[in-house]
Design a protein around this motif. Structure first.
Motif, short mmCIF file in Angstrom:
data_model
loop_
_atom_site.label_atom_id
_atom_site.label_comp_id
_atom_site.label_asym_id
_atom_site.label_seq_id
_atom_site.Cartn_x
_atom_site.Cartn_y
_atom_site.Cartn_z
N LYS A 121 66.63 15.12 24.41
CA LYS A 121 66.69 15.76 24.19
C LYS A 121 67.56 17.09 25.07
O LYS A 121 66.16 17.75 24.76
N THR A 123 70.37 19.32 24.81
CA THR A 123 71.46 19.88 24.37
C THR A 123 71.19 21.11 24.73
O THR A 123 70.42 21.97 24.27
N TRP A 144 70.99 12.98 26.27
CA TRP A 144 70.92 13.53 25.73
C TRP A 144 71.46 15.59 26.95
O TRP A 144 70.74 15.80 27.11
N GLY A 146 74.59 17.30 25.59
CA GLY A 146 75.53 17.83 25.21
C GLY A 146 75.43 19.23 25.78
O GLY A 146 74.30 20.81 25.89
N CYS A 148 75.78 21.77 28.57
CA CYS A 148 74.94 21.85 29.55
C CYS A 148 75.42 22.48 30.93
O CYS A 148 75.26 22.82 31.76
#
Length: 208
Positions: A121, A123, A144, A146, A148
């Motif tokens: 992850k 994010t 993940w 998100g 970025c």
């Protein structure tokens, strides 16, 4: 005038106190007075001659300072990951949540350091392309990315076991690199720059 107060402390070390003082978390006219029981004690006195007293660098543990430098300026070294993950056996790490900045850090060796990583992850990090993550994440199943600043999903082919890919609120406009990824089951592309419906229709080629 003498005032006592506290500011949060999570490690109880002089390094924590130094970083907090440098970040301006204590009042301008404060004097460091040690770290006890998870809190930094400080006292504030009036008078133009009072200045913050910062612990000398010699008193900061060398290992902790080195880890901070690695994290902020260099790469995700095995030494840092050992400290961050809280284990000396990096082969046992299957889940990792961290923020990185590929403009200041090299993360290409992360897969080599964490060969059994299943979920990653990132994010809120700065990652412009999946290629920035290197080719060592062969066992990764969930990713993940998100928010970025992601623009390119090319390089996902180096993650043959990827089943779930979450990349909302980025700048991706080309999904064609995903068409050959037969194992992909979940894809989140909300808030990206996809304007051509053909980019979505091409995903029907994914068997799952």
């Amino acid at each position: 005038r003498l005032l006592w107060g506290t500011i949060p402390c999570t490690c109880g070390t002089r390094l924590c106190s130094l970083l907090q003082l440098l970040a301006g978390m204590s009042p301008p006219e404060s004097v460091f007075n040690g770290c006890r029981h998870g809190e930094n004690r400080f006292e504030e006195r009036s008078g133009p001659s009072m200045r913050p007293v910062v612990p000398p660098l010699a008193e900061v543990p060398h290992k902790d300072m080195e880890l901070q430098i690695h994290r902020m300026q260099e790469s995700l070294s095995e030494e840092f990951l050992t400290h961050f993950c809280g284990t000396n056996d990096l082969r046992s790490v299957e889940h990792l949540e961290i923020k990185v900045d590929i403009t200041a850090q090299s993360v290409e060796d992360m897969g080599r350091a964490l060969p059994n990583l299943l979920q990653l992850k990132l994010t809120g990090s700065t990652v412009h392309s999946v290629r920035n993550l290197g080719t060592g994440l062969e066992r990764l199943q969930v990713l993940w990315l998100g928010q970025c600043g992601l623009q390119d999903v090319g390089g996902v082919s180096s993650m043959p076991n990827l089943r779930e890919f979450y990349l909302p609120f980025n700048n991706v406009f080309d999904l064609s690199p995903l068409t050959a990824h037969e194992g992909l089951e979940v894809l989140d592309v909300e808030g990206n720059a996809i304007e051509d419906v053909d980019e979505v229709e091409c995903l029907w080629m994914c068997s799952n």
